[in-house]
Motif scaffolding. Structure first.
Motif, PDB file in Angstrom:
ATOM      1  N   ALA A  86      57.977   1.117 -34.284  1.00  0.00           N
ATOM      2  CA  ALA A  86      58.801   0.690 -35.415  1.00  0.00           C
ATOM      3  C   ALA A  86      59.670  -0.491 -35.028  1.00  0.00           C
ATOM      4  N   ASP A  87      59.118  -1.415 -34.267  1.00  0.00           N
ATOM      5  CA  ASP A  87      59.861  -2.553 -33.722  1.00  0.00           C
ATOM      6  C   ASP A  87      59.319  -3.854 -34.311  1.00  0.00           C
ATOM      7  N   PRO A  88      60.080  -4.921 -34.259  1.00  0.00           N
ATOM      8  CA  PRO A  88      59.625  -6.180 -34.857  1.00  0.00           C
ATOM      9  C   PRO A  88      58.434  -6.805 -34.145  1.00  0.00           C
ATOM     10  N   VAL A  89      58.282  -6.563 -32.852  1.00  0.00           N
ATOM     11  CA  VAL A  89      57.128  -7.129 -32.141  1.00  0.00           C
ATOM     12  C   VAL A  89      55.842  -6.537 -32.703  1.00  0.00           C
ATOM     13  N   THR A  90      55.810  -5.231 -32.854  1.00  0.00           N
ATOM     14  CA  THR A  90      54.620  -4.566 -33.393  1.00  0.00           C
ATOM     15  C   THR A  90      54.340  -5.037 -34.813  1.00  0.00           C
ATOM     16  N   GLY A 130      56.904   1.367 -27.567  1.00  0.00           N
ATOM     17  CA  GLY A 130      55.667   0.715 -27.994  1.00  0.00           C
ATOM     18  C   GLY A 130      55.726  -0.794 -28.010  1.00  0.00           C
ATOM     19  N   ARG A 131      56.935  -1.343 -28.058  1.00  0.00           N
ATOM     20  CA  ARG A 131      57.040  -2.809 -28.095  1.00  0.00           C
ATOM     21  C   ARG A 131      56.401  -3.464 -26.877  1.00  0.00           C
ATOM     22  N   GLU A 190      50.905  -9.700 -28.447  1.00  0.00           N
ATOM     23  CA  GLU A 190      51.473 -10.892 -29.072  1.00  0.00           C
ATOM     24  C   GLU A 190      51.263 -12.114 -28.178  1.00  0.00           C
ATOM     25  N   GLY A 191      51.526 -11.965 -26.877  1.00  0.00           N
ATOM     26  CA  GLY A 191      51.280 -13.074 -25.965  1.00  0.00           C
ATOM     27  C   GLY A 191      49.813 -13.432 -25.870  1.00  0.00           C
ATOM     28  N   TYR A 192      48.976 -12.441 -25.924  1.00  0.00           N
ATOM     29  CA  TYR A 192      47.525 -12.634 -25.818  1.00  0.00           C
ATOM     30  C   TYR A 192      46.967 -13.412 -27.006  1.00  0.00           C
TER      31      TYR A 192
END
Length: 351
Positions: free
Chosen positions: A33-37, A237-238, A245-247
């Protein structure tokens, strides 16, 4: 030592390590439940040109078997190639996570299934004495480094739909396939009839990150529960999502794959035709399988090269079967050194 044993031997890509470090700043809500995901899910929608349901996981095994568990009941049959990773290298995990479904392994040239092979083998529907046909699993790239073209996937999907089977793709080296074929991720997956994809990143520069990409939302309702029950829901989970995200940023995943593919092609070109050396399959991704004189294999090891080496009853005592795998950070100088050493050793062995 120069290591061509696997694309799992590599360190992390610097860009992915930087993404992890950036995600390490400050607090974030747990369990995805994070912004990265949230950003990663949006990025997958862009890449696949459709609305997807995406779940990051840490291993390829989890991505494969949890995805398959959506497509088959415990009494189901999953059709796959006899060399498929799920059949050879998952230690019974598909059977475990599906509650007992049976893997039905089939022959196929160059590591691939075909629509005709599947059409001839799928059967037993409705017979209480038989496992029920439920899913087909394709490995892309295959375990021998060959590739399914989108039209081949579509033909297999037509068979799957005719028999009301789900279609799953093991994409541990999905990037290598897309980079080699030049098609879009959409053309290779949902447009060709794939229902669930195990999208790989670990072999191509991540530390431990894969994603289950579900193209049919109606299949996704159970996945969160299956992931949690299976022990693959990360509280933080982030840090899985940050790797993805980096990939995916700036097409890093495709640039890495193109590099690995190009060096594998160079190895194939440089080793083909050397005395006593036989290349078993076309070099289409980043994997080569070769038959070499034992003296050449021993000499390459003595020169500091690492690779998987198998005894094979068909080769006799004087030859060996080896596998070479190039990676996102393999260097051309090592490839050229391997070719030069193999050439010298092969000429000596032939003499």
């Amino acid at each position: 030592m120069t290591n061509f044993a696997s694309d799992n031997v590599t360190a992390m890509a610097p860009e992915i390590l930087a993404a992890l470090a950036a995600a390490n700043e400050g607090p974030a809500m747990p369990y995805g439940a994070d912004p990265v995901t949230e950003r990663v899910r949006a990025r997958f929608n862009e890449i696949f040109e459709t609305e997807t349901v995406v779940y990051p996981v840490a291993t390829g095994t989890a991505a494969n078997v949890l995805g398959l568990s959506l497509l088959t009941p415990p009494y189901g049959a999953v059709y796959c190639h006899r060399d498929a990773h799920i059949a050879v290298d998952e230690c019974g995990a598909p059977e475990f996570y599906t509650g007992g479904a049976k893997l039905v392994t089939l022959e196929g040239a160059q590591g691939k299934l075909t629509a005709d092979i599947l059409a001839a083998e799928i059967g037993g529907a409705g017979d209480v004495h038989h496992v029920q046909p439920s899913a087909i699993s394709l490995t892309q790239a295959t375990e021998v480094g060959t590739l399914y073209r989108p039209d081949e996937v579509a033909a297999i999907s037509e068979v799957a739909q005719r028999h009301k089977l789900g279609l799953q793709m093991d994409g541990a080296r999905f990037a290598n396939a897309i980079a080699a074929l030049g098609c879009s991720p959409a053309e290779m997956t949902w447009k060709a009839g794939v229902d669930v994809l195990a999208f790989g990143a670990t072999k191509n520069g991540a530390m431990a990150a894969e994603a289950v990409v579900i193209f049919k939302p109606e299949l996704a309702g159970e996945f969160g529960f299956r992931r949690k029950r299976g022990g693959h829901l990360f509280s933080k989970g982030r840090f899985l999502s940050a790797q993805l995200e980096g990939y995916l940023a700036d097409d890093l995943w495709l640039r890495h794959a193109r590099h690995a593919n190009s060096l594998a092609a160079r190895l194939g070109a440089g080793l083909s035709g050397l005395p006593g050396i036989t290349l078993h399959h076309p070099v289409e991704a980043n994997i080569l399988f070769l038959r070499l004189p034992k003296a050449v294999v021993d000499g390459l090891k003595a020169a500091g090269f690492m690779f998987y080496d198998w005894a094979n009853a068909t080769t006799g005592h004087d030859h060996r079967e080896i596998r070479l795998v190039t990676a996102f950070n393999s260097v051309s100088e090592d490839v050229e050194a391997f070719i030069a050493s193999a050439a010298s050793l092969a000429r000596d062995a032939a003499a």
